[in-house]
Design a protein around this motif. Sequence first.
Motif, mmCIF file in Angstrom:
data_model
loop_
_atom_site.group_PDB
_atom_site.id
_atom_site.type_symbol
_atom_site.label_atom_id
_atom_site.label_comp_id
_atom_site.label_asym_id
_atom_site.label_seq_id
_atom_site.Cartn_x
_atom_site.Cartn_y
_atom_site.Cartn_z
ATOM 1 N N ALA A 162 0.829 -1.205 0.000
ATOM 2 C CA ALA A 162 0.000 0.000 0.000
ATOM 3 C C ALA A 162 0.862 1.253 0.000
ATOM 4 O O ALA A 162 0.570 2.233 -0.698
ATOM 5 N N MET A 163 1.952 1.232 0.770
ATOM 6 C CA MET A 163 2.837 2.387 0.839
ATOM 7 C C MET A 163 3.539 2.620 -0.492
ATOM 8 O O MET A 163 3.703 3.771 -0.925
ATOM 9 N N LEU A 164 3.953 1.551 -1.157
ATOM 10 C CA LEU A 164 4.587 1.691 -2.474
ATOM 11 C C LEU A 164 3.604 2.307 -3.482
ATOM 12 O O LEU A 164 3.983 3.153 -4.297
ATOM 13 N N ILE A 177 -0.259 5.142 6.882
ATOM 14 C CA ILE A 177 -0.448 5.223 5.432
ATOM 15 C C ILE A 177 -1.660 6.088 5.061
ATOM 16 O O ILE A 177 -1.560 6.934 4.163
ATOM 17 N N PRO A 178 -2.819 5.942 5.725
ATOM 18 C CA PRO A 178 -3.934 6.842 5.410
ATOM 19 C C PRO A 178 -3.607 8.319 5.649
ATOM 20 O O PRO A 178 -4.028 9.179 4.874
ATOM 21 N N ALA A 179 -2.862 8.617 6.729
ATOM 22 C CA ALA A 179 -2.477 10.006 6.988
ATOM 23 C C ALA A 179 -1.600 10.535 5.856
ATOM 24 O O ALA A 179 -1.777 11.669 5.392
ATOM 25 N N PHE A 180 -0.654 9.720 5.402
ATOM 26 C CA PHE A 180 0.195 10.100 4.278
ATOM 27 C C PHE A 180 -0.650 10.371 3.035
ATOM 28 O O PHE A 180 -0.416 11.341 2.301
ATOM 29 N N ALA A 181 -1.649 9.523 2.794
ATOM 30 C CA ALA A 181 -2.497 9.674 1.610
ATOM 31 C C ALA A 181 -3.293 10.974 1.653
ATOM 32 O O ALA A 181 -3.407 11.683 0.639
ATOM 33 N N LEU A 182 -3.845 11.303 2.813
ATOM 34 C CA LEU A 182 -4.606 12.546 2.937
ATOM 35 C C LEU A 182 -3.723 13.756 2.659
ATOM 36 O O LEU A 182 -4.155 14.731 2.041
ATOM 37 N N GLY A 208 -3.489 20.133 5.333
ATOM 38 C CA GLY A 208 -2.838 18.834 5.264
ATOM 39 C C GLY A 208 -1.828 18.638 6.372
ATOM 40 O O GLY A 208 -1.715 17.548 6.952
ATOM 41 N N TRP A 209 -1.081 19.703 6.694
ATOM 42 C CA TRP A 209 -0.113 19.614 7.789
ATOM 43 C C TRP A 209 -0.807 19.384 9.123
ATOM 44 O O TRP A 209 -0.356 18.576 9.937
ATOM 45 N N ALA A 236 -10.412 7.852 5.779
ATOM 46 C CA ALA A 236 -9.742 8.395 4.601
ATOM 47 C C ALA A 236 -10.375 7.863 3.324
ATOM 48 O O ALA A 236 -10.554 8.608 2.348
ATOM 49 N N LEU A 237 -10.727 6.578 3.314
ATOM 50 C CA LEU A 237 -11.336 6.016 2.110
ATOM 51 C C LEU A 237 -12.662 6.705 1.798
ATOM 52 O O LEU A 237 -12.941 7.022 0.633
#
Length: 233
Positions: free
Chosen positions: A24-26, A83-88, A99-100, A137-138
């Motif tokens: 997922a991260m990739l 990973i969801p935080a990174f995606a947002l 975003g920050w 997030a989804l």
Amino acid sequence: MKATIQAYSVHLFTATGAVFAMLAMLAAAQTQWDLMFLWLVVAFIVDGVDGPLARRFHVGTRARRIDGVLLDLIIDYLTYVFIPAFALFQSHLLPGWTGWIAIILITFVSVLYFADSRMKTPDNSFAGFPAAWNMAALVLFAVTPVTWVSLAIVVFLAVAMFSPLKFIHPVRTRRWRSVSLPVAALWTLFAAWAAWADFAQPGSVSAALIATSLYLALAGIAQQVVPERARAA
């Protein structure tokens, strides 16, 4: 011997969640949000299945060398939070300073929540929002509300993590489980559908995703308001 092998096999099954987290991260690093969420949905399914398997094969007594609870928490922090935080943040769904705020708030309060010894209630529900940022997030990706609404949802859920509000575990919370478990299965189906369609899903799928999300978010609070009927002797 067979029972021990079966118990350790459950740990190995749980550990696949770390592989799905990396996949997922990739995908997220390449801004392939549909693929990222599909891997997170797979990890979500593993997380839903491994608990009943662990109890079925008594991993706590037959496979004690590996701490299943710790293993689960490590993977959950990656798939539910990091990973969801990174995606947002990286998707600019929450642009600029919003975003920050989201990425700092989500990662900071969630790691504290994961270490909170009062996370679970006596009926195996969660005390406070259970850091299910993958689900939140989804839904945000699928519905894409305006920025201030998305930020308000993130802030509300972060505060709700340390509130007295109860959130059900669809598998382990016995009360209303006959409804909660099918709703959770439907949520997973609609979430996979939305991700598979690269978030260009039909409006009916979006509506169903919102409806199932609201049930899963509010069922525990409803149980706090509506007293449970005493069972007949």
